[in-house]
Design a protein around this motif. Structure first.
Motif, PDB file in Angstrom:
ATOM      1  N   ILE A   1       0.535  -1.518  11.814  1.00 53.83           N
ATOM      2  CA  ILE A   1       1.471  -2.224  12.683  1.00 53.83           C
ATOM      3  C   ILE A   1       2.629  -1.301  13.025  1.00 53.83           C
ATOM      4  N   GLY A   2       3.121  -1.398  14.265  1.00 58.43           N
ATOM      5  CA  GLY A   2       4.344  -0.708  14.658  1.00 58.43           C
ATOM      6  C   GLY A   2       5.407  -1.722  15.036  1.00 58.43           C
TER       7      GLY A   2
ATOM      8  N   LEU B   1      -0.034  -4.934   5.395  1.00 56.64           N
ATOM      9  CA  LEU B   1      -0.458  -3.771   6.181  1.00 56.64           C
ATOM     10  C   LEU B   1       0.669  -2.751   6.275  1.00 56.64           C
ATOM     11  N   PRO B   2       0.341  -1.476   6.506  1.00 57.84           N
ATOM     12  CA  PRO B   2       1.385  -0.484   6.749  1.00 57.84           C
ATOM     13  C   PRO B   2       2.158  -0.842   8.031  1.00 57.84           C
ATOM     14  N   VAL B   3       3.481  -0.782   7.974  1.00 62.15           N
ATOM     15  CA  VAL B   3       4.327  -1.091   9.125  1.00 62.15           C
ATOM     16  C   VAL B   3       5.157   0.143   9.463  1.00 62.15           C
ATOM     17  N   HIS B   4       4.913   0.703  10.644  1.00 64.48           N
ATOM     18  CA  HIS B   4       5.621   1.886  11.118  1.00 64.48           C
ATOM     19  C   HIS B   4       6.827   1.426  11.937  1.00 64.48           C
ATOM     20  N   VAL B   5       7.986   2.017  11.684  1.00 64.00           N
ATOM     21  CA  VAL B   5       9.220   1.521  12.302  1.00 64.00           C
ATOM     22  C   VAL B   5       9.936   2.629  13.055  1.00 64.00           C
TER      23      VAL B   5
ATOM     24  N   ILE C   1       7.352   2.492   7.121  1.00 58.57           N
ATOM     25  CA  ILE C   1       7.091   3.915   7.345  1.00 58.57           C
ATOM     26  C   ILE C   1       7.926   4.371   8.533  1.00 58.57           C
ATOM     27  N   ALA C   2       8.939   5.173   8.280  1.00 58.35           N
ATOM     28  CA  ALA C   2       9.830   5.646   9.340  1.00 58.35           C
ATOM     29  C   ALA C   2       9.106   6.653  10.217  1.00 58.35           C
TER      30      ALA C   2
ATOM     31  N   ALA D   1       0.285   6.015  15.574  1.00 59.18           N
ATOM     32  CA  ALA D   1      -0.034   5.521  14.232  1.00 59.18           C
ATOM     33  C   ALA D   1      -0.346   4.033  14.198  1.00 59.18           C
ATOM     34  N   SER D   2      -0.162   3.315  15.319  1.00 60.89           N
ATOM     35  CA  SER D   2      -0.203   1.851  15.297  1.00 60.89           C
ATOM     36  C   SER D   2      -1.318   1.279  16.159  1.00 60.89           C
TER      37      SER D   2
END
Length: 298
Positions: free
Chosen positions: A8-9, A30-34, A51-52, A62-63
């Motif tokens: 996820i972004g 889930l991994p969350v990219h920010v 995840i920055a 990445a998303s």
């Protein structure tokens, strides 16, 4: 979006976006990219497991799906233009901002041509609701898109409603908000009449809440803000209300309708802004309604 969501972004980590993203990090599994232009919320979310990402391009790559929480459709369009150019690009973009309906639909068509799904899912309620995951989320998209998104939206909202096709989530959100603003306008007049007739404002609204005049706005905006005369900053300010009221007027104009009450309320909000309350909670309009503050000359 035919395959499983693995990453996820989230873009836009303001007053609402940061706690919404925090709930996705904590609940989605889930991994969350920010990403945000401001470093501070990115750092806070990274400390919670986010995840920055250094750029929009990196986040897009990445998303699988990207959620947006941005000030307006202008920023949404700009961010989407960048996301589209990424390789690989995300498979779906979900706009949780409050955005203009016609431009949202045009953006959806543009993204579809690039093979990217677009869903509008604006949020209602307060920053406290964003933190507790109890937002009201109105969704515009296909039934299939709604079902695929429901588990993720459920991380952020307690009431997630499918409103129809693309743009319908925005329509419900915009009309919800203009209805609230018009009701606060009416409550301001009722409170002023009651006080001048010699009744205590708190007792008046408590009595009205027991009858057919009861409403969410009366019990919240009325009792918690109008009666105590409390209009703090950083709580849905007049500037935000003007933006959403303008969207409602634009929607009416597209349909060839002239809404008199909505137009008057928009004008009152503009006069409230011009009187120096642009950053205050929007029920501050009562200070112009009851005459304590004079409207600035045009």
């Amino acid at each position: 979006m035919t395959t499983q969501i693995e990453n996820i972004g989230f873009v836009g980590l303001g007053v609402m976006g940061e706690p919404m993203c925090a709930n996705l990090i904590g609940k989605s599994g889930l991994p969350v990219h920010v990403y945000d232009q401001s470093a501070a919320p990115v750092e806070r979310l990274a400390a919670k497991g986010g995840i920055a990402e250094p750029s929009l391009e990196a986040l897009a790559q990445a998303s699988d799906i990207v959620f947006l929480s941005l000030p307006s459709i202008a920023q949404v369009e700009t961010v989407c233009a960048t996301l589209m150019q990424a390789s690989p690009a995300p498979r779906m973009i979900v706009d949780m901002s409050t955005s203009e309906v016609a431009r949202s639909r045009a953006l959806a068509s543009k993204l579809a041509a690039a093979g990217i799904e677009f869903v509008d899912a604006p949020v209602a309620r307060t920053a406290a609701a964003a933190a507790s995951g109890t937002l009201f989320i109105t969704v515009g998209g296909s039934a299939d898109q709604f079902e695929r998104l429901r588990p993720l939206l459920g991380c952020m909202g307690s009431d997630v409603l499918h409103c129809g096709g693309t743009g319908c989530g925005q329509i419900v959100k915009i009309l919800n908000n203009i209805m609230v603003f018009m009701t606060v306008n009416a409550l301001s007049e009722v409170l002023t009449i009651g006080r001048r007739a010699g009744m205590d404002g708190k007792e008046l609204f408590e009595a009205l809440s027991q009858g057919s005049a009861d409403s969410f706005a009366l019990r919240n905006h009325g009792m918690k803000s109008l009666v105590p005369d409390s209009f703090p900053e950083k709580v849905f300010p007049v500037d935000y209300a003007i933006k959403d009221a303008s969207l409602a007027l634009a929607l009416a104009a597209e349909g060839g309708f002239e809404p008199h009450i909505a137009q008057y309320t928009h004008g009152l909000l503009c006069r409230t802004r011009d009187a120096g309350f642009s950053k205050n909670y929007h029920p501050a309009m009562i200070r112009l309604v009851d005459g304590r503050v004079a409207a600035q000359p045009a």
